[in-house]
Write an enzyme that holds these catalytic residues in place. Structure first.
Site, PDB file in Angstrom:
ATOM      1  N   ASP A  52      -5.537  -3.399  -1.846  1.00 38.02           N
ATOM      2  CA  ASP A  52      -6.381  -3.484  -2.717  1.00 38.02           C
ATOM      3  C   ASP A  52      -6.590  -5.032  -3.476  1.00 38.02           C
ATOM      4  O   ASP A  52      -7.593  -4.898  -4.261  1.00 38.02           O
ATOM      5  CB  ASP A  52      -6.069  -2.198  -3.427  1.00 38.02           C
ATOM      6  CG  ASP A  52      -7.142  -1.397  -3.285  1.00 38.02           C
ATOM      7  OD1 ASP A  52      -6.941  -1.090  -1.582  1.00 38.02           O
ATOM      8  OD2 ASP A  52      -6.475  -0.226  -3.392  1.00 38.02           O
ATOM      9  N   ASP A 205       2.211  10.912  -6.898  1.00 36.01           N
ATOM     10  CA  ASP A 205       2.378  11.476  -6.342  1.00 36.01           C
ATOM     11  C   ASP A 205       3.392  12.253  -6.699  1.00 36.01           C
ATOM     12  O   ASP A 205       3.995  13.400  -5.598  1.00 36.01           O
ATOM     13  CB  ASP A 205       4.138   9.869  -6.644  1.00 36.01           C
ATOM     14  CG  ASP A 205       4.005   9.570  -8.057  1.00 36.01           C
ATOM     15  OD1 ASP A 205       3.779  10.291  -8.749  1.00 36.01           O
ATOM     16  OD2 ASP A 205       5.027   8.510  -7.931  1.00 36.01           O
TER      17      ASP A 205
END
Length: 443
Positions: A52, A205
């Site tokens: 990214d 997560d």
């Protein structure tokens, strides 16, 4: 897995290794290199670099590194997108949409500063192969720069305590714990059943782990498998990280409480464990209690002699945590007193982050990539790292200074007018806040 070698590569499941990164100039070579050195049949392994980065120079460097490993026979993909929506979760979600991902059975995830040992897959994937009810195998972290400064030593102690007291115990008692976001191997089928990655919080997560756990899947924490990583050595970077790690879980708790209660796939005891122990106590109450009691109520009580706080209530929790910490990191036993004081300092930031997460305040989705130094740690290039001109002024942290001065005043009042020896603790706690306030705790 060694016994299966004679059966040929087709006996090995396809494994995808994902490495999300964002402008990771200092560490990208380390993580890509470590992933490409994993011992696994080349035709059964795909390395996916989710870059990214917005810096054209770094993007070119990452592409060059991927190309270098591709010439060595590694099936490596460098995937990019035209926006950063969802940050890490968005990158992982986009990465899962590629057609070749569907050919994989398991997915290993490593942050850009993590370096798995070559035998990592050999030691973790068999758990998933031989236990079809398992969705996740989580390895522990070890730290390449733990001895860099006092702050990294404190972090090592905190994380070792986390892995011992939370991850290992959760794995043993309930087959559930929060995914650490890296150094883990997932079963793709479990991820898809739970809906995959979501970017509604900054703890994608934990979000995924809770949803997978609510579908009845089990997790295992493997304590004897560790992955090298880097701890933030600058106090500012550490504060941003702790904000994310406290704000995200609180926000996720707000969003998922009713979803957990309505769940029909797991027992009421597991739901109670997730809501009360995993979220409410560990992610919310512990931060509030630590800061308000030890840094506000206890110091302020010196001005009110009629208030009698039992000694056991001020000693029991620090003593028990210190005992567990000594077991988790015995070589740092001599630092446990300052560690407790430092945890109280950080509780201020964690409490603030928790409030923002619960109330969905303005910084609830703030994501600041933790600054890393990579090879500079080993090659002694730290003096070349750019430093602000007004170095001392840049290091001053006003919030820590104000709290430290307040506790210092409370300690002095207790010394002069009080009838207890509480000032001993208060002076030490004030010193810890002031040390953090003048920026002398990190590099």
């Amino acid at each position: 897995m060694q016994e299966d070698l004679e059966l040929g590569n087709q006996n090995f499941p396809m494994v995808l290794v994902q490495i999300p990164m964002y402008n990771e100039r200092e560490v990208f070579k380390l993580s890509i290199g470590a992933a490409c050195r994993l011992i696994w049949p080349l035709d059964r392994l795909i390395v996916q670099v989710l870059d990214d980065s917005t810096d054209p120079t770094i993007m070119e460097m990452v592409s060059t590194e991927c190309g270098k490993w591709a010439t060595k026979g590694i099936n490596i993909k460098c995937e990019r997108r035209d926006n950063r929506n969802g940050y890490k979760a968005g990158a992982l979600k986009q990465g899962m949409r590629h057609s070749y991902v569907k050919t994989c059975t398991y997915i290993a995830i490593f942050d850009a500063d993590f370096q798995p040992e070559p035998d990592y897959l050999e030691r973790t994937v068999p758990f998933l192969i031989h236990n079809p009810e398992l969705a996740l195998v989580q390895a522990r972290w070890k730290f390449v720069n733990a001895k860099k400064c006092l702050m990294t030593r404190m972090q090592e102690m905190s994380l070792n305590y986390h892995f011992t007291a939370e991850q290992e115990s959760g794995s043993t008692r309930h087959a559930f714990f929060g995914f650490n976001g890296t150094a883990g191997v997932w079963r793709l089928a479990a991820m898809e059943e739970a809906g995959g990655w979501k970017d509604r919080t900054t703890v994608e997560d934990m979000d995924l782990a809770v949803r997978v756990g609510l579908h009845g899947w089990k997790f295992v924490f493997v304590n004897d498998v560790s992955v090298k990583s880097e701890l933030p050595s600058q106090f500012k970077a550490f504060r941003f990280q702790q904000h994310r790690w406290s704000c995200g879980p609180a926000n996720l708790f707000r969003k998922m409480t009713m979803e957990i209660i309505r769940n029909k796939r797991v027992t009421i005891w597991k739901k109670l464990y997730v809501i009360y122990s995993f979220f409410f106590v560990r992610k919310i109450i512990v931060h509030f209690f630590t800061f308000f009691f030890y840094c506000f109520i206890l110091p302020t009580s010196v001005f009110f002699p009629e208030v009698n706080i039992p000694t056991w209530s001020t000693v029991y929790f620090p003593f028990m945590i210190t005992l567990f910490n000594a077991i988790a990191t015995p070589r740092s036993f001599y630092l446990v007193i300052f560690w407790v004081l430092f945890e109280n300092v950080m509780a201020m930031h964690r409490t603030k982050g928790t409030f923002i997460g619960l109330l969905e305040g303005g910084r609830v989705n703030e994501w600041v990539v933790t600054e890393k130094l990579g090879d500079a740690l080993e090659t002694k290039l730290l003096p070349q790292v750019r430093k602000p001109r007004n170095g001392f002024l840049e290091r001053i942290n006003s919030k820590e200074m104000m709290v430290g001065i307040y506790i210092l005043c409370c300690a002095s009042y207790n010394l002069v007018f009080g009838k207890t020896v509480l000032y001993i603790y208060l002076y030490m706690q004030a010193l810890a806040f002031i040390i953090a306030g003048i920026g002398f705790i990190g590099t």
